[in-house]
Design an enzyme around this catalytic site. Structure first.
Site, PDB file in Angstrom:
ATOM      1  N   TYR A 162       0.850  -1.208   0.000  1.00  0.00           N
ATOM      2  CA  TYR A 162       0.000   0.000   0.000  1.00  0.00           C
ATOM      3  C   TYR A 162       0.880   1.250   0.000  1.00  0.00           C
ATOM      4  CZ  TYR A 162      -3.185   3.530   2.074  1.00  0.00           C
ATOM      5  OH  TYR A 162      -3.911   4.667   2.350  1.00  0.00           O
ATOM      6  N   ALA A 163       1.828   1.299   0.940  1.00  0.00           N
ATOM      7  CA  ALA A 163       2.705   2.473   1.057  1.00  0.00           C
ATOM      8  C   ALA A 163       3.516   2.661  -0.225  1.00  0.00           C
ATOM      9  CB  ALA A 163       3.632   2.299   2.257  1.00  0.00           C
ATOM     10  N   ASN A 191      -4.495   9.362  10.000  1.00  0.00           N
ATOM     11  CA  ASN A 191      -5.556   8.703  10.771  1.00  0.00           C
ATOM     12  C   ASN A 191      -6.737   9.603  11.126  1.00  0.00           C
ATOM     13  OD1 ASN A 191      -2.959   6.975  11.310  1.00  0.00           O
ATOM     14  ND2 ASN A 191      -4.683   5.675  11.834  1.00  0.00           N
ATOM     15  N   ARG A 209     -10.819  -0.429   9.829  1.00  0.00           N
ATOM     16  CA  ARG A 209      -9.715   0.065  10.643  1.00  0.00           C
ATOM     17  C   ARG A 209     -10.042  -0.094  12.127  1.00  0.00           C
ATOM     18  NH1 ARG A 209      -9.065   4.856   6.263  1.00  0.00           N
ATOM     19  NH2 ARG A 209     -11.184   4.174   5.897  1.00  0.00           N
ATOM     20  N   VAL A 227      -3.440  -5.692  18.889  1.00  0.00           N
ATOM     21  CA  VAL A 227      -2.448  -6.381  18.070  1.00  0.00           C
ATOM     22  C   VAL A 227      -1.059  -6.044  18.622  1.00  0.00           C
ATOM     23  CG1 VAL A 227      -1.451  -6.502  15.756  1.00  0.00           C
ATOM     24  CG2 VAL A 227      -3.943  -6.340  16.035  1.00  0.00           C
ATOM     25  N   ARG A 234      -0.503   6.347  17.197  1.00  0.00           N
ATOM     26  CA  ARG A 234      -1.087   7.098  16.085  1.00  0.00           C
ATOM     27  C   ARG A 234      -1.495   8.482  16.588  1.00  0.00           C
ATOM     28  NH1 ARG A 234       0.710   3.189  13.921  1.00  0.00           N
ATOM     29  NH2 ARG A 234      -0.341   1.718  12.532  1.00  0.00           N
ATOM     30  N   ASP A 315       5.316   2.091  13.631  1.00  0.00           N
ATOM     31  CA  ASP A 315       5.368   2.131  15.097  1.00  0.00           C
ATOM     32  C   ASP A 315       4.853   3.450  15.653  1.00  0.00           C
ATOM     33  OD1 ASP A 315       7.785   2.980  13.736  1.00  0.00           O
ATOM     34  OD2 ASP A 315       8.632   3.382  15.707  1.00  0.00           O
ATOM     35  N   ARG A 317       3.928   7.812  14.290  1.00  0.00           N
ATOM     36  CA  ARG A 317       4.010   8.846  13.244  1.00  0.00           C
ATOM     37  C   ARG A 317       3.304  10.115  13.712  1.00  0.00           C
ATOM     38  NH1 ARG A 317       0.734   4.609   9.517  1.00  0.00           N
ATOM     39  NH2 ARG A 317      -1.397   5.179  10.031  1.00  0.00           N
TER      40      ARG A 317
HETATM   41  P1  NAD Z   1     -12.788   4.697   2.055  1.00  0.00           P
HETATM   42  O1  NAD Z   1     -12.508   3.250   1.820  1.00  0.00           O
HETATM   43  O2  NAD Z   1     -13.901   5.032   2.955  1.00  0.00           O
HETATM   44  O3  NAD Z   1     -12.992   5.456   0.671  1.00  0.00           O
HETATM   45  C1  NAD Z   1     -12.546   4.983  -0.574  1.00  0.00           C
HETATM   46  C2  NAD Z   1     -13.738   4.966  -1.502  1.00  0.00           C
HETATM   47  O4  NAD Z   1     -13.310   4.541  -2.798  1.00  0.00           O
HETATM   48  C3  NAD Z   1     -14.807   3.966  -1.039  1.00  0.00           C
HETATM   49  O5  NAD Z   1     -16.063   4.600  -0.906  1.00  0.00           O
HETATM   50  C4  NAD Z   1     -14.843   2.938  -2.131  1.00  0.00           C
HETATM   51  O6  NAD Z   1     -16.140   2.388  -2.369  1.00  0.00           O
HETATM   52  C5  NAD Z   1     -14.336   3.714  -3.325  1.00  0.00           C
HETATM   53  N1  NAD Z   1     -13.769   2.819  -4.329  1.00  0.00           N
HETATM   54  C6  NAD Z   1     -12.838   1.864  -4.124  1.00  0.00           C
HETATM   55  N2  NAD Z   1     -12.605   1.222  -5.268  1.00  0.00           N
HETATM   56  C7  NAD Z   1     -13.396   1.791  -6.208  1.00  0.00           C
HETATM   57  C8  NAD Z   1     -13.578   1.554  -7.580  1.00  0.00           C
HETATM   58  N3  NAD Z   1     -12.899   0.601  -8.220  1.00  0.00           N
HETATM   59  N4  NAD Z   1     -14.467   2.319  -8.267  1.00  0.00           N
HETATM   60  C9  NAD Z   1     -15.170   3.284  -7.623  1.00  0.00           C
HETATM   61  N5  NAD Z   1     -15.041   3.550  -6.310  1.00  0.00           N
HETATM   62  C10 NAD Z   1     -14.156   2.803  -5.611  1.00  0.00           C
HETATM   63  O7  NAD Z   1     -11.425   5.338   2.588  1.00  0.00           O
HETATM   64  P2  NAD Z   1     -11.129   6.799   3.126  1.00  0.00           P
HETATM   65  O8  NAD Z   1     -10.700   6.681   4.525  1.00  0.00           O
HETATM   66  O9  NAD Z   1     -12.237   7.708   2.787  1.00  0.00           O
HETATM   67  O10 NAD Z   1      -9.836   7.159   2.274  1.00  0.00           O
HETATM   68  C11 NAD Z   1      -9.893   7.948   1.097  1.00  0.00           C
HETATM   69  C12 NAD Z   1      -8.477   8.128   0.558  1.00  0.00           C
HETATM   70  O11 NAD Z   1      -7.631   8.709   1.542  1.00  0.00           O
HETATM   71  C13 NAD Z   1      -7.792   6.829   0.142  1.00  0.00           C
HETATM   72  O12 NAD Z   1      -7.002   7.088  -0.982  1.00  0.00           O
HETATM   73  C14 NAD Z   1      -6.922   6.486   1.333  1.00  0.00           C
HETATM   74  O13 NAD Z   1      -5.798   5.704   0.950  1.00  0.00           O
HETATM   75  C15 NAD Z   1      -6.504   7.870   1.784  1.00  0.00           C
HETATM   76  N6  NAD Z   1      -6.171   7.900   3.223  1.00  0.00           N
HETATM   77  C16 NAD Z   1      -7.145   7.955   4.167  1.00  0.00           C
HETATM   78  C17 NAD Z   1      -6.789   8.022   5.500  1.00  0.00           C
HETATM   79  C18 NAD Z   1      -7.775   8.163   6.613  1.00  0.00           C
HETATM   80  O14 NAD Z   1      -7.389   8.575   7.705  1.00  0.00           O
HETATM   81  N7  NAD Z   1      -9.061   7.893   6.399  1.00  0.00           N
HETATM   82  C19 NAD Z   1      -5.445   7.997   5.852  1.00  0.00           C
HETATM   83  C20 NAD Z   1      -4.480   7.903   4.876  1.00  0.00           C
HETATM   84  C21 NAD Z   1      -4.851   7.863   3.551  1.00  0.00           C
HETATM   85  C1  UGA Z   2      -4.208   3.114   8.291  1.00  0.00           C
HETATM   86  C2  UGA Z   2      -4.437   2.658   6.877  1.00  0.00           C
HETATM   87  O1  UGA Z   2      -3.260   2.230   6.265  1.00  0.00           O
HETATM   88  C3  UGA Z   2      -5.011   3.730   6.034  1.00  0.00           C
HETATM   89  O2  UGA Z   2      -6.359   3.917   6.265  1.00  0.00           O
HETATM   90  C4  UGA Z   2      -4.337   5.029   6.148  1.00  0.00           C
HETATM   91  O3  UGA Z   2      -3.374   5.109   5.140  1.00  0.00           O
HETATM   92  C5  UGA Z   2      -3.698   5.336   7.469  1.00  0.00           C
HETATM   93  O4  UGA Z   2      -3.514   4.310   8.368  1.00  0.00           O
HETATM   94  C6  UGA Z   2      -4.428   6.436   8.200  1.00  0.00           C
HETATM   95  O5  UGA Z   2      -5.584   6.249   8.585  1.00  0.00           O
HETATM   96  O6  UGA Z   2      -3.786   7.466   8.394  1.00  0.00           O
HETATM   97  P1  UGA Z   2      -3.379   1.976  10.440  1.00  0.00           P
HETATM   98  O7  UGA Z   2      -3.288   3.222  11.250  1.00  0.00           O
HETATM   99  O8  UGA Z   2      -2.390   0.915  10.755  1.00  0.00           O
HETATM  100  O9  UGA Z   2      -3.318   2.247   8.883  1.00  0.00           O
HETATM  101  O10 UGA Z   2      -4.852   1.408  10.534  1.00  0.00           O
HETATM  102  P2  UGA Z   2      -5.725   0.676  11.621  1.00  0.00           P
HETATM  103  O11 UGA Z   2      -6.283  -0.539  10.968  1.00  0.00           O
HETATM  104  O12 UGA Z   2      -6.690   1.646  12.151  1.00  0.00           O
HETATM  105  O13 UGA Z   2      -4.705   0.185  12.753  1.00  0.00           O
HETATM  106  C7  UGA Z   2      -4.156   1.039  13.728  1.00  0.00           C
HETATM  107  C8  UGA Z   2      -3.411   0.195  14.743  1.00  0.00           C
HETATM  108  O14 UGA Z   2      -4.348  -0.545  15.520  1.00  0.00           O
HETATM  109  C9  UGA Z   2      -2.449  -0.830  14.166  1.00  0.00           C
HETATM  110  O15 UGA Z   2      -1.325  -0.909  15.009  1.00  0.00           O
HETATM  111  C10 UGA Z   2      -3.215  -2.142  14.263  1.00  0.00           C
HETATM  112  O16 UGA Z   2      -2.384  -3.271  14.354  1.00  0.00           O
HETATM  113  C11 UGA Z   2      -4.004  -1.933  15.534  1.00  0.00           C
HETATM  114  N1  UGA Z   2      -5.285  -2.681  15.691  1.00  0.00           N
HETATM  115  C12 UGA Z   2      -6.188  -2.714  14.689  1.00  0.00           C
HETATM  116  C13 UGA Z   2      -5.550  -3.299  16.900  1.00  0.00           C
HETATM  117  O17 UGA Z   2      -4.697  -3.319  17.824  1.00  0.00           O
HETATM  118  N2  UGA Z   2      -6.759  -3.909  17.081  1.00  0.00           N
HETATM  119  C14 UGA Z   2      -7.713  -3.947  16.110  1.00  0.00           C
HETATM  120  O18 UGA Z   2      -8.809  -4.499  16.362  1.00  0.00           O
HETATM  121  C15 UGA Z   2      -7.423  -3.322  14.870  1.00  0.00           C
END
Ligand code: NAD
Ligand code: UGA
Length: 353
Positions: A162-163, A191, A209, A227, A234, A315, A317
Site C-alpha cells: 500500500y505504502a 488517521n 480500521r 495487536v 497514532r 510504530d 508517526r
Molecule cells: P474509504 O474506503 O472510505 O474510501 C474509498 C472509496 O473509494 C470507497 O467509498 C470505495 O467504495 C471507493 N472505491 C474503491 N474502489 C473503487 C472503484 N474501483 N471504483 C469506484 N469507487 C471505488 O477510505 P477513506 O478513509 O475515505 O480514504 C480515502 C483516501 O484517503 C484513500 O485514498 C486512502 O488511501 C486515503 N487515506 C485515508 C486516511 C484516513 O485517515 N481515512 C489515511 C491515509 C490515507
Molecule cells: C491506516 C491505513 O493504512 C489507512 O487507512 C491510512 O493510510 C492510514 O492508516 C491512516 O488512517 O492514516 P493503520 O493506522 O495501521 O493504517 O490502521 P488501523 O487498521 O486503524 O490500525 C491502527 C493500529 O491498531 C495498528 O497498530 C493495528 O495493528 C491496531 N489494531 C487494529 C488493533 O490493535 N486492534 C484492532 O482491532 C485493529
C-alpha cells in the site's frame, strides 16, 4: 467550480462532498457505494455515478474533460485488505490511480491526490532498537513532507505494498510536475476519525480500521483486541478538522498548493493503541453504555492471529503540519477525547438499537 470527486461515497469522500456542496461547488461524485451519501443524492448541484472505475463503459476521459478540478480518493485503504489482496491494492492504488493522473495530464486539469502518511513507514528508532540515546524522543517520529526519508519493511511483509503504491504514485506526479505537465497537490492524511468511518466488522465481510473494531466490541461486549500489545502509536485527526484543511487545498488561494505535498493531522493527539482502547472503553462506560451489556475486556493478540501472515506496522508517526499552518492558515481544533465522543455518538446512534 466544477469538481469531479472520485471516491465520493467513502469516509472522507462523503464528508468532503457535503463540504464542497455547501461551499457552492458543482460536484460529480463517483463510487461503487452510495450509502454514506444518501442524504446528498437529491442536492441540485450533485450528480452521482455509481460505478466501479475499472468497469468497461466508465468514461473517465469525458468526466475529467467536463470538470475544473479532479479529487482522487479511490483506494483500498484498510490494512486488512493489504494483506489479503496485495495485488488488488497495487492495481487499484497505483495502476488505476495512474490512469486518473494521466487523464488530468492530457486534459490539463488540476489534480488533488490522496496519498497517505503510510508512505513514511517506520521510525528510525524502530529499525535500530537500543542504538539511540533517547528512542522516545518525539523528534524521531515527526514526519515532514519534503525532508523525511521513508523507511518501509521487507517485501514479504506485504502491508507495505500500500505504502509503495502510494509512494510511487506521488513520485510520478512529482515527475509530471517537473516537466510542467501537471498541476497537482498531494495530501497525506494522518488517521482521520469521525462519523461514517468504515463499518462494523460484522456488518460486511470487509476488514475495517481499528476504530470500528473497538466500537463493535463496545456495542456487543466482546473483547477489544490489541495487536502486538497495542504498543504502536497514532495521531488521530477529526474528520471535520481534516475537511476544513482539504477545503482550503481545493480553493488553492494564490495557487500556494501547486506542486505541494501536505500532511493533514493533529500532532497533539498522539496515543498508543492500548491507550485508545482504554480511553474508548472509559468514554463508552461514561456516556453510552447500556446497563445490560458488559464492558469488554481488553486482550492481546498476535498480528498473525489477527491479520494473517505478512503483517507489519508503523510504530509511530507524528505529522509536521507547519506547511498547512503557514501556507493555508489551518489549525486542527479537536482534541482526542472530543473526536472519539463525536465518532462514537454516530456509531451508537446507527448500531446500538
Ligand atoms: P474509504 O474506503 O472510505 O474510501 C474509498 C472509496 O473509494 C470507497 O467509498 C470505495 O467504495 C471507493 N472505491 C474503491 N474502489 C473503487 C472503484 N474501483 N471504483 C469506484 N469507487 C471505488 O477510505 P477513506 O478513509 O475515505 O480514504 C480515502 C483516501 O484517503 C484513500 O485514498 C486512502 O488511501 C486515503 N487515506 C485515508 C486516511 C484516513 O485517515 N481515512 C489515511 C491515509 C490515507
Ligand atoms: C491506516 C491505513 O493504512 C489507512 O487507512 C491510512 O493510510 C492510514 O492508516 C491512516 O488512517 O492514516 P493503520 O493506522 O495501521 O493504517 O490502521 P488501523 O487498521 O486503524 O490500525 C491502527 C493500529 O491498531 C495498528 O497498530 C493495528 O495493528 C491496531 N489494531 C487494529 C488493533 O490493535 N486492534 C484492532 O482491532 C485493529
Amino acid at each position: 467550480m466544477r469538481i469531479l470527486n472520485l471516491g465520493a461515497g467513502g469516509f472522507i469522500g462523503s464528508h468532503l462532498t457535503e463540504h464542497l456542496l455547501s461551499s457552492g461547488h458543482e460536484v460529480t461524485g463517483v463510487d461503487t457505494h452510495a450509502d454514506k451519501i444518501e442524504d446528498l443524492l437529491d442536492h441540485r448541484n450533485f450528480r452521482f455515478i455509481q460505478k466501479d472505475i475499472r468497469q468497461s463503459g466508465f468514461d473517465l476521459d469525458r468526466l475529467v474533460s467536463e470538470t475544473d478540478l479532479v479529487i482522487d480518493l479511490i483506494a483500498y485503504a484498510n490494512p486488512g485488505i493489504y494483506l489479503r489482496q496485495p495485488l488488488d491494492v497495487f492495481r487499484l492504488n497505483f495502476i488505476e490511480n495512474m490512469k486518473i493522473a494521466e487523464c488530468c495530464v492530457s486534459r490539463q486539469k488540476r489534480l488533488v491526490q490522496f496519498s497517505s502518511c503510510e508512505v513514511y513507514g517506520k521510525t528510525a528508532a524502530s529499525v535500530v532498537p537500543g542504538k539511540l540515546q533517547d528512542p522516545e524522543d518525539p523528534a524521531l517520529a515527526i514526519f515532514s513532507e519534503d525532508d523525511t526519508d521513508f523507511i518501509l519493511g521487507p517485501v514479504a511483509k506485504h502491508r507495505w505494498i500500500y505504502a509503495c503504491s502510494k509512494q510511487l504514485l506521488e513520485r510520478v506526479l512529482h515527475a509530471y510536475g517537473l516537466e510542467g505537465r501537471l498541476s497537482y497537490t498531494i495530501i497525506r492524511p494522518f488517521n482521520f476519525i469521525g462519523p461514517k468511518i468504515d463499518y462494523l466488522p460484522s456488518d460486511t465481510d470487509g476488514f475495517p480500521r481499528v476504530f470500528p473494531h473497538f466500537m463493535e466490541a463496545l456495542i456487543k461486549g466482546t473483547p477489544m483486541k490489541l495487536v502486538d500489545g497495542g504498543r504502536h502509536r497514532r495521531c488521530y485527526t477529526d474528520i471535520e478538522d481534516a475537511v476544513a484543511c482539504i477545503g482550503r487545498i481545493v480553493d488553492n488561494p494564490g495557487r500556494v498548493c501547486d506542486g505541494q505535498i501536505f500532511n493533514i493531522g493533529s500532532p497533539e493527539n498522539e496515543v498508543s493503541i492500548r491507550g485508545l482502547a482504554e480511553l474508548m472503553r472509559d468514554l463508552y462506560a461514561e456516556r453510552f453504555r447500556k446497563p445490560d451489556v458488559p464492558l469488554p475486556e481488553i486482550v492481546e493478540v498476535t498480528a498473525e492471529a489477527f491479520y494473517g501472515k505478512g503483517y507489519d506496522d508503523s510504530d509511530r508517526r507524528i505529522p509536521d503540519i507547519s506547511k498547512a499552518r503557514t501556507l493555508l492558515g489551518w489549525e486542527p481544533r479537536f482534541g482526542l477525547k472530543e473526536i472519539l465522543e463525536r465518532a462514537m455518538q454516530y456509531y451508537v446512534r446507527e448500531h446500538a438499537s
